[in-house]
Design a protein around this motif. Sequence first.
Motif, PDB file in Angstrom:
ATOM      1  N   TYR A   1       3.177   5.771   8.260  1.00  0.00           N
ATOM      2  CA  TYR A   1       2.763   4.543   7.873  1.00  0.00           C
ATOM      3  C   TYR A   1       3.235   3.320   8.580  1.00  0.00           C
ATOM      4  O   TYR A   1       4.587   3.377   9.044  1.00  0.00           O
ATOM      5  N   PRO A   2       2.558   2.201   9.020  1.00  0.00           N
ATOM      6  CA  PRO A   2       1.084   1.959   8.664  1.00  0.00           C
ATOM      7  C   PRO A   2       0.414   2.507   9.990  1.00  0.00           C
ATOM      8  O   PRO A   2      -0.826   2.153   9.721  1.00  0.00           O
ATOM      9  N   ILE A  13       0.897  -1.243   0.109  1.00  0.00           N
ATOM     10  CA  ILE A  13      -0.015  -0.048   0.134  1.00  0.00           C
ATOM     11  C   ILE A  13       0.778   1.215  -0.159  1.00  0.00           C
ATOM     12  O   ILE A  13       0.520   2.095  -0.524  1.00  0.00           O
ATOM     13  N   GLU A  14       2.075   1.226   0.661  1.00  0.00           N
ATOM     14  CA  GLU A  14       2.789   2.269   0.739  1.00  0.00           C
ATOM     15  C   GLU A  14       3.496   2.496  -0.825  1.00  0.00           C
ATOM     16  O   GLU A  14       3.457   3.625  -1.066  1.00  0.00           O
ATOM     17  N   GLU A  15       3.553   1.762  -1.387  1.00  0.00           N
ATOM     18  CA  GLU A  15       4.440   1.748  -2.719  1.00  0.00           C
ATOM     19  C   GLU A  15       3.190   2.214  -3.709  1.00  0.00           C
ATOM     20  O   GLU A  15       3.704   2.949  -4.507  1.00  0.00           O
ATOM     21  N   GLU A  16       1.977   1.791  -3.405  1.00  0.00           N
ATOM     22  CA  GLU A  16       0.815   2.276  -4.362  1.00  0.00           C
ATOM     23  C   GLU A  16       0.589   3.707  -4.053  1.00  0.00           C
ATOM     24  O   GLU A  16       0.509   4.406  -5.181  1.00  0.00           O
ATOM     25  N   LYS A  53     -10.616   5.076  -4.650  1.00  0.00           N
ATOM     26  CA  LYS A  53      -9.851   5.182  -5.809  1.00  0.00           C
ATOM     27  C   LYS A  53      -8.444   4.100  -5.864  1.00  0.00           C
ATOM     28  O   LYS A  53      -8.136   3.684  -6.987  1.00  0.00           O
ATOM     29  N   MET A  54      -8.485   3.950  -4.773  1.00  0.00           N
ATOM     30  CA  MET A  54      -6.956   3.000  -4.684  1.00  0.00           C
ATOM     31  C   MET A  54      -7.509   1.342  -4.920  1.00  0.00           C
ATOM     32  O   MET A  54      -6.904   0.481  -5.162  1.00  0.00           O
ATOM     33  N   LEU A  86      -9.567  -1.021   2.902  1.00  0.00           N
ATOM     34  CA  LEU A  86      -8.137  -0.514   2.871  1.00  0.00           C
ATOM     35  C   LEU A  86      -7.437  -0.990   4.458  1.00  0.00           C
ATOM     36  O   LEU A  86      -6.099  -1.491   4.343  1.00  0.00           O
ATOM     37  N   GLN A  87      -7.936  -1.053   5.362  1.00  0.00           N
ATOM     38  CA  GLN A  87      -7.660  -1.307   6.669  1.00  0.00           C
ATOM     39  C   GLN A  87      -7.288  -2.679   6.706  1.00  0.00           C
ATOM     40  O   GLN A  87      -6.552  -3.094   7.292  1.00  0.00           O
TER      41      GLN A  87
END
Length: 290
Positions: free
Chosen positions: A34-35, A8-11, A62-63, A71-72
């Motif tokens: 993060y996170p 998720i960080e890279e996204e 959007k992700m 997301l969580q």
Amino acid sequence: MAAETKTIEEELRGTIATMTRAERQLASHILRHYPVALLGSVTQLARGAEVSSPTVVRLAQKMGYGGYPGLQAAVRDELEARLVGPLAKHDLWAAQAPEGHVLNRFADAVMANLQATLAQIEQADFDAAAALLADPSRKIFATGGRITLAMAEYFVTHMKVIRPQVELLMPVSNAWPPALLEIEPGDVLLVFDIRRYENAVLQLVEMAAEQGAEVVLVTDPWVSPAAAHARIRLSAQVEVPSAWDSTVAIQLIVETLMAAVQDLTWETTAARMRRLEALYERARFFRGRK
């Protein structure tokens, strides 16, 4: 071979340039924390990033996660996959080990870790940490966990030469009260904590922060819970083809911090070094040439 799934960080880092202003503000806040930032409620995250709750929900959608709960859940799955013990970690890399000698595989992983670490550390954060450590009005304390305490000891050994008032804090509860008596508001606690994060380290950080210490945390990409109390966080890449994580990138951070502090305090440091060398010479501490 299938493409490696992005974290998720890279996204976030890869798409932040295409976001709206509010989304970029939110993404920047998440990346700085993060996170940990993604483990609270929508309201907590929105308040911390100074954006609206709908902005949080919109970014998650959007992700491709459907909403904030999705997301969580992805963050928790990511953490669960990463926070594994040595035996499970060995099985993960051994099953996918590339051909070639372990020296080459390990060296390649370490070099990649160094590059990734340098790429993700904000220079402003690094400079701020060095300035705190160089400030003669602040006492310096350092601590770490079962493995990373060695990094703290290495730091303290060298930093004692560079400047006065530097101490090692052992992460043992019966040693905390006397140490905490010495911590005053504005003093600096340098903490090393990588997975599996240790409760003793977190408790010591919490108590030091309550005393007014400025916490500088050196951790891994999955971020120690101590980050919640840190003024500055420096993350190092640690994964290698081994049952244990690598501390080479952490060593890079430590030695570069010491070099930066030395530059900032050189007049004082040079005088201390001259006095120390004279003491070594008088004590015949080192073996001379025959």
